[in-house]
Design a protein around this motif. Sequence first.
Motif, PDB file in Angstrom:
ATOM      1  N   ASN A 128      14.113  -4.972  18.144  1.00 45.36           N
ATOM      2  CA  ASN A 128      13.342  -3.832  17.613  1.00 45.36           C
ATOM      3  C   ASN A 128      13.672  -3.586  16.150  1.00 45.36           C
ATOM      4  O   ASN A 128      14.831  -3.652  15.742  1.00 45.36           O
ATOM      5  CB  ASN A 128      13.674  -2.561  18.398  1.00 45.36           C
ATOM      6  N   GLY A 129      12.635  -3.279  15.380  1.00 49.33           N
ATOM      7  CA  GLY A 129      12.832  -2.904  13.980  1.00 49.33           C
ATOM      8  C   GLY A 129      12.864  -4.077  13.012  1.00 49.33           C
ATOM      9  O   GLY A 129      12.788  -3.873  11.802  1.00 49.33           O
ATOM     10  N   VAL A 130      12.977  -5.301  13.543  1.00 48.42           N
ATOM     11  CA  VAL A 130      13.034  -6.460  12.628  1.00 48.42           C
ATOM     12  C   VAL A 130      11.675  -6.682  11.974  1.00 48.42           C
ATOM     13  O   VAL A 130      11.589  -6.995  10.793  1.00 48.42           O
ATOM     14  CB  VAL A 130      13.521  -7.721  13.384  1.00 48.42           C
ATOM     15  N   LEU A 131      10.609  -6.510  12.752  1.00 49.29           N
ATOM     16  CA  LEU A 131       9.258  -6.590  12.189  1.00 49.29           C
ATOM     17  C   LEU A 131       8.527  -5.301  12.527  1.00 49.29           C
ATOM     18  O   LEU A 131       8.437  -4.918  13.703  1.00 49.29           O
ATOM     19  CB  LEU A 131       8.486  -7.772  12.781  1.00 49.29           C
ATOM     20  N   ASN A 132       8.002  -4.652  11.502  1.00 45.72           N
ATOM     21  CA  ASN A 132       7.246  -3.409  11.693  1.00 45.72           C
ATOM     22  C   ASN A 132       5.869  -3.616  11.076  1.00 45.72           C
ATOM     23  O   ASN A 132       5.761  -4.080   9.935  1.00 45.72           O
ATOM     24  CB  ASN A 132       7.965  -2.249  11.023  1.00 45.72           C
ATOM     25  N   ILE A 133       4.817  -3.287  11.833  1.00 46.46           N
ATOM     26  CA  ILE A 133       3.452  -3.581  11.370  1.00 46.46           C
ATOM     27  C   ILE A 133       2.705  -2.259  11.191  1.00 46.46           C
ATOM     28  O   ILE A 133       2.546  -1.484  12.146  1.00 46.46           O
ATOM     29  CB  ILE A 133       2.729  -4.479  12.404  1.00 46.46           C
ATOM     30  N   LEU A 134       2.299  -2.020   9.950  1.00 47.27           N
ATOM     31  CA  LEU A 134       1.620  -0.763   9.621  1.00 47.27           C
ATOM     32  C   LEU A 134       0.181  -1.047   9.212  1.00 47.27           C
ATOM     33  O   LEU A 134      -0.081  -2.006   8.482  1.00 47.27           O
ATOM     34  CB  LEU A 134       2.332  -0.060   8.465  1.00 47.27           C
ATOM     35  N   HIS A 135      -0.722  -0.192   9.651  1.00 40.87           N
ATOM     36  CA  HIS A 135      -2.137  -0.369   9.317  1.00 40.87           C
ATOM     37  C   HIS A 135      -2.593   0.715   8.364  1.00 40.87           C
ATOM     38  O   HIS A 135      -2.082   1.839   8.372  1.00 40.87           O
ATOM     39  CB  HIS A 135      -2.993  -0.284  10.595  1.00 40.87           C
ATOM     40  N   GLY A 136      -3.627   0.378   7.586  1.00 38.96           N
ATOM     41  CA  GLY A 136      -4.232   1.378   6.716  1.00 38.96           C
ATOM     42  C   GLY A 136      -4.682   0.775   5.403  1.00 38.96           C
ATOM     43  O   GLY A 136      -4.600  -0.447   5.200  1.00 38.96           O
ATOM     44  N   THR A 137      -5.114   1.635   4.519  1.00 38.02           N
ATOM     45  CA  THR A 137      -5.685   1.154   3.264  1.00 38.02           C
ATOM     46  C   THR A 137      -4.595   0.752   2.269  1.00 38.02           C
ATOM     47  O   THR A 137      -3.447   1.201   2.356  1.00 38.02           O
ATOM     48  CB  THR A 137      -6.549   2.247   2.599  1.00 38.02           C
ATOM     49  N   GLY A 138      -5.025  -0.029   1.287  1.00 37.17           N
ATOM     50  CA  GLY A 138      -4.097  -0.455   0.240  1.00 37.17           C
ATOM     51  C   GLY A 138      -3.641   0.714  -0.602  1.00 37.17           C
ATOM     52  O   GLY A 138      -2.459   0.832  -0.941  1.00 37.17           O
ATOM     53  N   SER A 139      -4.577   1.606  -0.930  1.00 32.49           N
ATOM     54  CA  SER A 139      -4.222   2.701  -1.834  1.00 32.49           C
ATOM     55  C   SER A 139      -3.261   3.685  -1.166  1.00 32.49           C
ATOM     56  O   SER A 139      -2.504   4.369  -1.853  1.00 32.49           O
ATOM     57  CB  SER A 139      -5.485   3.432  -2.304  1.00 32.49           C
ATOM     58  N   SER A 140      -3.259   3.736   0.149  1.00 30.24           N
ATOM     59  CA  SER A 140      -2.361   4.679   0.832  1.00 30.24           C
ATOM     60  C   SER A 140      -1.097   3.958   1.321  1.00 30.24           C
ATOM     61  O   SER A 140      -0.063   3.963   0.648  1.00 30.24           O
ATOM     62  CB  SER A 140      -3.142   5.336   1.976  1.00 30.24           C
ATOM     63  N   VAL A 141      -1.198   3.289   2.474  1.00 32.43           N
ATOM     64  CA  VAL A 141       0.028   2.708   3.032  1.00 32.43           C
ATOM     65  C   VAL A 141       0.492   1.478   2.226  1.00 32.43           C
ATOM     66  O   VAL A 141       1.702   1.240   2.086  1.00 32.43           O
ATOM     67  CB  VAL A 141      -0.151   2.395   4.538  1.00 32.43           C
ATOM     68  N   GLY A 142      -0.463   0.725   1.667  1.00 36.20           N
ATOM     69  CA  GLY A 142      -0.081  -0.443   0.849  1.00 36.20           C
ATOM     70  C   GLY A 142       0.753  -0.008  -0.342  1.00 36.20           C
ATOM     71  O   GLY A 142       1.827  -0.566  -0.609  1.00 36.20           O
TER      72      GLY A 142
END
Length: 480
Positions: free
Chosen positions: A196-210
Amino acid sequence: MDILQNFINGVYKDPVNSNYLDNIEPATGLVYGQTPDSGEEDVALAVEAAEKALPQWRIMPLEQRADILYAIAQGIESQLDELALAESIDNGKPVSLAQAVDIPRAASNFKFFAHACSQFASESHSMTNTATNYTLRQAIGIVGCISPWNLPLYLFTWKIAPALAAGNCVIAKPSEVTPKTAALLGKICLDAGLPNGVLNILHGTGSSVGAAICNHKKIKAISFTGGTTTGAAIASQLAPQFKKLSLELGGKNPALVFADCDFDATVEQVFRASFANQGQICLCASRIYIERSVYEKFKQALVDKAHALKPDDPSMASTQMGAIVSQDHLDKVLSYIALAKNEGGNIIAGGEQVQLTGRCENGYFLQPTIIENLDNSAQCNQEEIFGPVITLQPFDTDQEAVALANDSQYGLAATIWTTNLSRAHQLSEQLNTGIVWVNCWLLRDLRTPFGGMNHSGVGREGGFEAMRFFTESKNVCIKY
Ligand code: NAD
């Protein structure tokens, strides 16, 4: 409705702000799901998880780390059909292409770096009778990986696999346009035993989460693949933070076709290089330079093939050309076709949007398009269109062909089509691109350096280049 979640610390979670973006199927134009529109708070949670996981992951014996990466590859392979269908729905690409290329390559990326991490060695420099230096190549810590929509799982894993193999923990963001297979990867990693925690996958726009990933103080390196304008924005944002940055950006790739080429094979391959994945591969050929003596014959052969290639429902096994990824992107590509006409170009094949019937009546389909009679300085020959649109120009000499090919701000990939071996070698040296293919296209050996010059990027991926990017080198000097 398919509602995706972030994958943080081994758990699927809603975004903290509870905001979502619509996920649209390009073949139908319909919303079929939702994607988290994550922000800084989600990045903070992911970094916290990565920080906890890092001490154990970076000291895990290499064989054990490699076994986990290999198990992820096997997990991808065991779900090939499900992942290929998801990729096709999300991106509009033919399911047959996702089955043959995208998903197998995603598995290969993990297999390759499972092996690479056990083969990666560092240097030693001896100073005779004085001292010995040896170089340590150590994991950087927490790194960010940001990828585009055109080859979603293929390019996402091309970054994640070496980052993990080198002992880093990863915060990864797929394109918000094609998030589905990245979301499925979380479960595959869990099943493969990735802690757990080795790979974390986040979704969303470039301007926000990117942007939040790029700006987080504890994320020490960013590996980015996407557009040149985005790359420039990220580079200027990261420079004062002194973060390591790898940029794989756009292209405007020349194909140089000589009269002595193997004609039929070259027509076949140049056509594939132009229109595979609806021309939405950074490596696709878009400027086709043809030696004048075979220009008309070669042009006609391409036009005939373009007339025969009909965009259709990407979910059908027989479909060879699918949908353009989004309405916005279709509009952009159509605007370049209109511009080509204004610039004096002749559209000699395609050029029109395609209206299918039934399930796909509102999908984003476009004919394979061939344009001639444009000067090399025309915008359509200088700017990346990133769709099923190519331009043709004749040339008379080798030097003219090289000059036309090099007259570009980009420098990603070039192809040379000739049976003259010494010409192939000479021109390969002279072309200003990071990759040259001779009598082939997209033939990949994952050990080779991959990347572009000039506005096509900075740095190289692939093989040990990627392992070097994802490690810090430290020299140790021991005096006798
Ligand atoms: P894009 O630059 O719009 O987006 C790429 C990724 O960056 C997405 O995940 C996006 O959300 C994110 N992003 C956008 N703005 C950001 C910001 N300010 N900070 C952080 N992240 C941000 O590109 P795209 O339209 O998804 O992809 C198409 C482009 O990618 C084309 O130009 C193509 O040539 C290029 N590409 C290059 C390669 C290569 O290897 N050189 C491979 C594939 C695609």
